[in-house]
Design a protein around this motif. Structure first.
Motif, PDB file in Angstrom:
ATOM      1  N   ASN A  22       0.816  -1.213   0.000  1.00  0.00           N
ATOM      2  CA  ASN A  22       0.000   0.000   0.000  1.00  0.00           C
ATOM      3  C   ASN A  22       0.852   1.266   0.000  1.00  0.00           C
ATOM      4  O   ASN A  22       0.472   2.294  -0.564  1.00  0.00           O
ATOM      5  CB  ASN A  22      -0.926   0.018   1.212  1.00  0.00           C
ATOM      6  CG  ASN A  22      -0.225  -0.366   2.499  1.00  0.00           C
ATOM      7  OD1 ASN A  22       0.381  -1.436   2.596  1.00  0.00           O
ATOM      8  ND2 ASN A  22      -0.280   0.478   3.508  1.00  0.00           N
ATOM      9  N   ALA A  23       2.027   1.214   0.639  1.00  0.00           N
ATOM     10  CA  ALA A  23       2.919   2.373   0.713  1.00  0.00           C
ATOM     11  C   ALA A  23       4.100   2.254  -0.240  1.00  0.00           C
ATOM     12  O   ALA A  23       4.634   3.274  -0.690  1.00  0.00           O
ATOM     13  CB  ALA A  23       3.428   2.542   2.140  1.00  0.00           C
ATOM     14  N   GLU A  24       4.509   1.024  -0.554  1.00  0.00           N
ATOM     15  CA  GLU A  24       5.729   0.817  -1.338  1.00  0.00           C
ATOM     16  C   GLU A  24       5.476   0.813  -2.846  1.00  0.00           C
ATOM     17  O   GLU A  24       6.327   1.269  -3.622  1.00  0.00           O
ATOM     18  CB  GLU A  24       6.382  -0.497  -0.901  1.00  0.00           C
ATOM     19  CG  GLU A  24       6.852  -0.466   0.557  1.00  0.00           C
ATOM     20  CD  GLU A  24       7.045  -1.857   1.134  1.00  0.00           C
ATOM     21  OE1 GLU A  24       6.875  -2.855   0.400  1.00  0.00           O
ATOM     22  OE2 GLU A  24       7.366  -1.947   2.336  1.00  0.00           O
ATOM     23  N   GLN A  25       4.336   0.284  -3.254  1.00  0.00           N
ATOM     24  CA  GLN A  25       3.950   0.258  -4.678  1.00  0.00           C
ATOM     25  C   GLN A  25       2.462   0.587  -4.767  1.00  0.00           C
ATOM     26  O   GLN A  25       1.636  -0.233  -5.180  1.00  0.00           O
ATOM     27  CB  GLN A  25       4.248  -1.113  -5.299  1.00  0.00           C
ATOM     28  CG  GLN A  25       5.703  -1.490  -5.352  1.00  0.00           C
ATOM     29  CD  GLN A  25       6.482  -0.633  -6.343  1.00  0.00           C
ATOM     30  OE1 GLN A  25       5.911  -0.054  -7.265  1.00  0.00           O
ATOM     31  NE2 GLN A  25       7.796  -0.553  -6.158  1.00  0.00           N
ATOM     32  N   PRO A  26       2.083   1.806  -4.397  1.00  0.00           N
ATOM     33  CA  PRO A  26       0.654   2.118  -4.256  1.00  0.00           C
ATOM     34  C   PRO A  26      -0.136   2.064  -5.559  1.00  0.00           C
ATOM     35  O   PRO A  26      -1.309   1.665  -5.546  1.00  0.00           O
ATOM     36  CB  PRO A  26       0.644   3.516  -3.640  1.00  0.00           C
ATOM     37  CG  PRO A  26       1.982   4.101  -3.967  1.00  0.00           C
ATOM     38  CD  PRO A  26       2.926   2.937  -3.961  1.00  0.00           C
ATOM     39  N   LEU A  27       0.443   2.461  -6.676  1.00  0.00           N
ATOM     40  CA  LEU A  27      -0.320   2.462  -7.924  1.00  0.00           C
ATOM     41  C   LEU A  27      -0.661   1.039  -8.359  1.00  0.00           C
ATOM     42  O   LEU A  27      -1.800   0.746  -8.746  1.00  0.00           O
ATOM     43  CB  LEU A  27       0.448   3.200  -9.015  1.00  0.00           C
ATOM     44  CG  LEU A  27       0.620   4.704  -8.791  1.00  0.00           C
ATOM     45  CD1 LEU A  27       1.390   5.329  -9.965  1.00  0.00           C
ATOM     46  CD2 LEU A  27      -0.725   5.393  -8.617  1.00  0.00           C
ATOM     47  N   ALA A  28       0.328   0.144  -8.286  1.00  0.00           N
ATOM     48  CA  ALA A  28       0.064  -1.258  -8.640  1.00  0.00           C
ATOM     49  C   ALA A  28      -0.904  -1.889  -7.644  1.00  0.00           C
ATOM     50  O   ALA A  28      -1.785  -2.678  -8.022  1.00  0.00           O
ATOM     51  CB  ALA A  28       1.373  -2.042  -8.676  1.00  0.00           C
ATOM     52  N   CYS A  29      -0.757  -1.532  -6.384  1.00  0.00           N
ATOM     53  CA  CYS A  29      -1.655  -2.062  -5.359  1.00  0.00           C
ATOM     54  C   CYS A  29      -3.081  -1.577  -5.593  1.00  0.00           C
ATOM     55  O   CYS A  29      -4.034  -2.367  -5.550  1.00  0.00           O
ATOM     56  CB  CYS A  29      -1.150  -1.625  -3.985  1.00  0.00           C
ATOM     57  SG  CYS A  29      -2.069  -2.324  -2.602  1.00  0.00           S
ATOM     58  N   ALA A  30      -3.249  -0.289  -5.858  1.00  0.00           N
ATOM     59  CA  ALA A  30      -4.587   0.260  -6.109  1.00  0.00           C
ATOM     60  C   ALA A  30      -5.223  -0.376  -7.335  1.00  0.00           C
ATOM     61  O   ALA A  30      -6.427  -0.676  -7.347  1.00  0.00           O
ATOM     62  CB  ALA A  30      -4.502   1.778  -6.281  1.00  0.00           C
ATOM     63  N   ARG A  31      -4.427  -0.608  -8.368  1.00  0.00           N
ATOM     64  CA  ARG A  31      -4.952  -1.221  -9.589  1.00  0.00           C
ATOM     65  C   ARG A  31      -5.480  -2.630  -9.290  1.00  0.00           C
ATOM     66  O   ARG A  31      -6.563  -3.011  -9.768  1.00  0.00           O
ATOM     67  CB  ARG A  31      -3.835  -1.273 -10.637  1.00  0.00           C
ATOM     68  CG  ARG A  31      -4.303  -1.482 -12.047  1.00  0.00           C
ATOM     69  CD  ARG A  31      -3.264  -0.993 -13.062  1.00  0.00           C
ATOM     70  NE  ARG A  31      -1.911  -1.463 -12.731  1.00  0.00           N
ATOM     71  CZ  ARG A  31      -0.902  -0.654 -12.445  1.00  0.00           C
ATOM     72  NH1 ARG A  31      -1.061   0.654 -12.429  1.00  0.00           N
ATOM     73  NH2 ARG A  31       0.294  -1.142 -12.175  1.00  0.00           N
ATOM     74  N   ALA A  32      -4.739  -3.391  -8.493  1.00  0.00           N
ATOM     75  CA  ALA A  32      -5.175  -4.746  -8.155  1.00  0.00           C
ATOM     76  C   ALA A  32      -6.454  -4.728  -7.327  1.00  0.00           C
ATOM     77  O   ALA A  32      -7.361  -5.557  -7.533  1.00  0.00           O
ATOM     78  CB  ALA A  32      -4.061  -5.471  -7.407  1.00  0.00           C
ATOM     79  N   LEU A  33      -6.539  -3.797  -6.393  1.00  0.00           N
ATOM     80  CA  LEU A  33      -7.737  -3.699  -5.552  1.00  0.00           C
ATOM     81  C   LEU A  33      -8.950  -3.296  -6.381  1.00  0.00           C
ATOM     82  O   LEU A  33     -10.028  -3.894  -6.260  1.00  0.00           O
ATOM     83  CB  LEU A  33      -7.506  -2.698  -4.422  1.00  0.00           C
ATOM     84  CG  LEU A  33      -6.443  -3.071  -3.386  1.00  0.00           C
ATOM     85  CD1 LEU A  33      -6.223  -1.922  -2.414  1.00  0.00           C
ATOM     86  CD2 LEU A  33      -6.819  -4.340  -2.644  1.00  0.00           C
ATOM     87  N   ALA A  34      -8.788  -2.271  -7.208  1.00  0.00           N
ATOM     88  CA  ALA A  34      -9.909  -1.804  -8.026  1.00  0.00           C
ATOM     89  C   ALA A  34     -10.384  -2.893  -8.980  1.00  0.00           C
ATOM     90  O   ALA A  34     -11.598  -3.084  -9.166  1.00  0.00           O
ATOM     91  CB  ALA A  34      -9.512  -0.550  -8.798  1.00  0.00           C
ATOM     92  N   ASP A  35      -9.458  -3.633  -9.589  1.00  0.00           N
ATOM     93  CA  ASP A  35      -9.840  -4.724 -10.492  1.00  0.00           C
ATOM     94  C   ASP A  35     -10.671  -5.771  -9.749  1.00  0.00           C
ATOM     95  O   ASP A  35     -11.682  -6.270 -10.272  1.00  0.00           O
ATOM     96  CB  ASP A  35      -8.590  -5.370 -11.094  1.00  0.00           C
ATOM     97  CG  ASP A  35      -7.915  -4.504 -12.144  1.00  0.00           C
ATOM     98  OD1 ASP A  35      -8.525  -3.507 -12.579  1.00  0.00           O
ATOM     99  OD2 ASP A  35      -6.768  -4.830 -12.520  1.00  0.00           O
TER     100      ASP A  35
END
Length: 288
Positions: free
Chosen positions: A266-279
């Motif tokens: 969530n803090a280290e790779q937030p964009l990739a993390c957000a993309r996975a959550l939204a998907d």
């Protein structure tokens, strides 16, 4: 300990209080700037953490169409809590999550990071009817690894005899130069100290024991939880990644490994993390 990359709230988010039947909780509340809201998510932080651990997720998730609420649990940072360990027993913290879900209107995508995963798991086992989905991020099936149990044991012993400022300084003296807290900006380092000093020590003691002695309830969770998602980085010091893989299989859960991340994607790779959550949340909405 998650180290947020920034402390600046995006324009889509506000800092306020979530009013529930079990009291008020400090929150960051992010909403889409335009278009319909595709769902609501509740983000629950981990040990020594706070709502700020999710600050880099707020804008990309709001842009994807989700209302996102990150909270401080009772006794964490800007949410008050009593000076007694019993107030932080896991069933009490789980009931707080259920009250937060109810206040947000039910049908909520619930995510717990690390210790937060143990707490939202306990909430789902009490009553998963208000959950649209459950995501366990960097949170394993039972107690933390042996090395982390020993580290946590030392921390709890220190909290029993030293004041919070002394314990903070001792922890920082042990940080290697490559630790995220060591490499953070002066502003973030000061925030981390302030957050620590504002956290109720009895909360840390009670929840530290929960990390050390958690039991495996994966089978029970698989029987009651709605759509499930297990997220982690490529490495994890608290629970081995292979253990998280196996837990995902047992839960029949979606499994996402965030490249380039450790215990705090969530803090280290937030964009990739957000993309996975939204998907994942989008798929839950379509399937539902």
């Amino acid at each position: 300990m998650s180290t947020p990359p920034t402390l600046t709230l995006p324009s889509c988010a506000t800092a306020s209080r979530l009013v529930t039947a079990r009291g008020e909780f400090a929150m960051h509340d992010a909403r889409p700037a335009a278009g319909p809201v595709r769902g609501t998510a509740l983000l629950v932080p981990g040990f020594t953490g706070s709502k700020e651990d999710f600050i880099a997720l707020l804008e990309p998730l709001a842009t994807a169409g989700f209302r996102v609420v990150a909270v401080d649990g009772r006794g964490q940072y800007e949410t008050a809590g009593p000076r007694e360990e019993g107030a932080y027993a896991q069933p009490e913290l789980a009931r707080d999550v259920l009250a937060q879900v109810e206040a947000l209107g039910r049908g909520v995508h619930v995510l717990g990071h690390s210790l937060g995963g143990l707490i939202v798991r306990a909430a789902a086992l009490l009553d998963a009817s208000g959950f649209a989905s459950l995501t366990l991020m960097s949170s394993g099936p039972a107690a933390i690894s042996a090395s982390q149990r020993e580290r946590t044991k030392l921390l709890l012993e220190a909290l029993g005899v030293l004041d919070m400022a002394s314990v903070w300084q001792a922890m920082r003296d042990l940080d290697p130069p490559e630790a995220p807290a060591s490499r953070a900006s002066a502003e973030v380092r000061e925030f981390l100290r302030r957050r620590w000093m504002s956290t109720v020590p009895e909360q840390l003691i009670a929840t530290g024991r929960q990390l050390m002695f958690a039991t495996d309830q994966v089978a029970e969770l698989a029987a009651v939880a709605p759509a499930r998602h297990v997220v982690s980085g490529e490495v994890d010091y608290a629970w081995p990644v292979a253990l998280l893989d196996a837990m995902a299989d047992r839960l029949d859960a979606r499994r996402t490994v965030i490249a380039g991340a450790g215990h705090s994607p969530n803090a280290e790779q937030p964009l990739a993390c957000a993309r996975a959550l939204a998907d994942f949340w989008e798929d839950v909405t379509v399937d539902g």
